[in-house]
Design an enzyme around this catalytic site. Structure first.
Site, mmCIF file in Angstrom:
data_model
loop_
_atom_site.group_PDB
_atom_site.id
_atom_site.type_symbol
_atom_site.label_atom_id
_atom_site.label_comp_id
_atom_site.label_asym_id
_atom_site.label_seq_id
_atom_site.Cartn_x
_atom_site.Cartn_y
_atom_site.Cartn_z
ATOM 1 N N ASP A 80 -10.252 3.524 0.943
ATOM 2 C CA ASP A 80 -10.530 3.077 2.318
ATOM 3 C C ASP A 80 -11.252 4.154 3.129
ATOM 4 O O ASP A 80 -12.148 3.847 3.920
ATOM 5 C CB ASP A 80 -9.222 2.720 3.045
ATOM 6 C CG ASP A 80 -8.666 1.384 2.607
ATOM 7 O OD1 ASP A 80 -9.453 0.509 2.188
ATOM 8 O OD2 ASP A 80 -7.436 1.195 2.690
ATOM 9 N N LYS B 13 0.802 -1.234 0.000
ATOM 10 C CA LYS B 13 0.000 0.000 0.000
ATOM 11 C C LYS B 13 0.833 1.282 0.000
ATOM 12 O O LYS B 13 0.368 2.308 -0.500
ATOM 13 C CB LYS B 13 -0.957 0.009 1.201
ATOM 14 C CG LYS B 13 -2.130 -0.948 1.046
ATOM 15 C CD LYS B 13 -3.135 -0.736 2.154
ATOM 16 C CE LYS B 13 -4.414 -1.488 1.887
ATOM 17 N NZ LYS B 13 -5.509 -1.075 2.765
#
Ligand code: ATR
Length: 270
Positions: A105, A68
């Site tokens: 997210d 990420k």
């Protein structure tokens, strides 16, 4: 023409629920495309993006552990995600052929909170890792009041609060939970195989919301304690499905059928 596809990359990757979520929506909408899981090791990450860049069938990817942060080096950051959250979970190819990174997210976390008015209200957050960054970014966007951040490493928590311009304070993980309108666990504590998260929720007001981003088990000890007190709860599948929904629209240009979440949740738990 080759069948369009998107995918999730990570190391390991076989556990990922993303193929089941996106696959369910593709089938429900009758879209002729695939969504697969692809194992990419850290060494192979540059090669992965270099190859996908020129693959016309590739619509984009979701990015999971451990890529990420490192994936940021291979994409353009049009939305200022590096400075804001410091990690991406989605990459797509823009119309000019450039790969662009984003982070769904934060939006996925915030979506189930939309019905509630949390502006100016006190919030408690557990954790100061990567997931906490997306959560705090979303909470800053909502304009919540003071945030009490409980974390094992207090300095890390304090640095995170100030980097998001949030009022409040960081305290040790074993500190008392203060009265809050919302309490969020962003750590893996309470997940199967991890230590439990033991919090005394007795000071939370009766209309407080308790939100756990852990989804295995779906009913964590934290959510069970909140339900026992009659508090409202939001479980980890909400954020998982929410972040996938934002990515799905980017990949396939269609909104997923969220009225079928009940069925999807059944599949994910089955
Ligand atoms: P993620 O990307 O999933 O958020 P992370 O960046 O490694 O993962 O962050 C993990 C979070 O869970 C951190 O807040 C971590 O506490 P520290 O910042 O003090 O390291 C917390 N955490 C993980 N395991 C823990 C444990 N056994 N006890 C207490 N806190 C823990």
């Amino acid at each position: 023409m080759t069948r369009p596809y998107a995918e999730v990359i990570g190391d390991p990757i076989s556990h990922s629920k993303s193929p089941r979520i996106h696959g369910f929506w593709l089938e429900a909408l009758g879209i002729d495309a695939d969504y697969r899981a692809t194992h990419v090791t850290p060494d192979a990450l540059p090669h992965y993006f270099a190859g996908r860049r020129d693959d016309p069938a590739w619509r984009g990817c979701n990015i999971t552990v451990p890529h990420k942060v490192d994936a940021l080096a291979h994409v353009e950051d049009h939305g200022g995600v590096r400075a804001a959250i410091g990690a991406i979970n989605t990459a797509i190819r823009a119309e000019d052929g450039v790969l662009v990174g984003t982070n769904t997210d934060a939006a996925g976390f915030a979506a189930p909170l939309n019905p509630f008015d949390l502006a100016g209200k006190p919030v408690t957050v557990i954790g100061a890792g990567g997931a906490a960054r997306a959560v705090l970014f979303a909470l800053a966007g909502i304009g919540v009041g003071p945030v009490t951040l409980l974390n094992r490493n207090v300095e890390k928590g304090a640095a995170l609060l100030s980097s998001f311009g949030l009022d409040g304070q960081a305290v040790a993980l074993d500190s008392a939970v203060p009265p809050s309108a919302l309490l969020v666990n962003t750590t893996s504590l309470g997940m199967t195989g991890q230590p439990p998260l033991d919090l005394d929720l007795s000071v939370l007001p009766g209309d407080a919301i308790v939100y756990d981003i852990v989804y295995a088990p779906l009913e964590t000890g934290l959510l069970a304690a909140a339900r026992a007190r009659g508090l409202q709860t939001i479980d980890g599948l909400e954020m998982l499905i929410g972040q996938a929904a934002v990515a799905f629209a980017l990949f396939f240009g269609a909104e997923p059928p969220r009225d079928r979440d009940g069925e999807l949740r059944g599949i994910l738990l089955g």
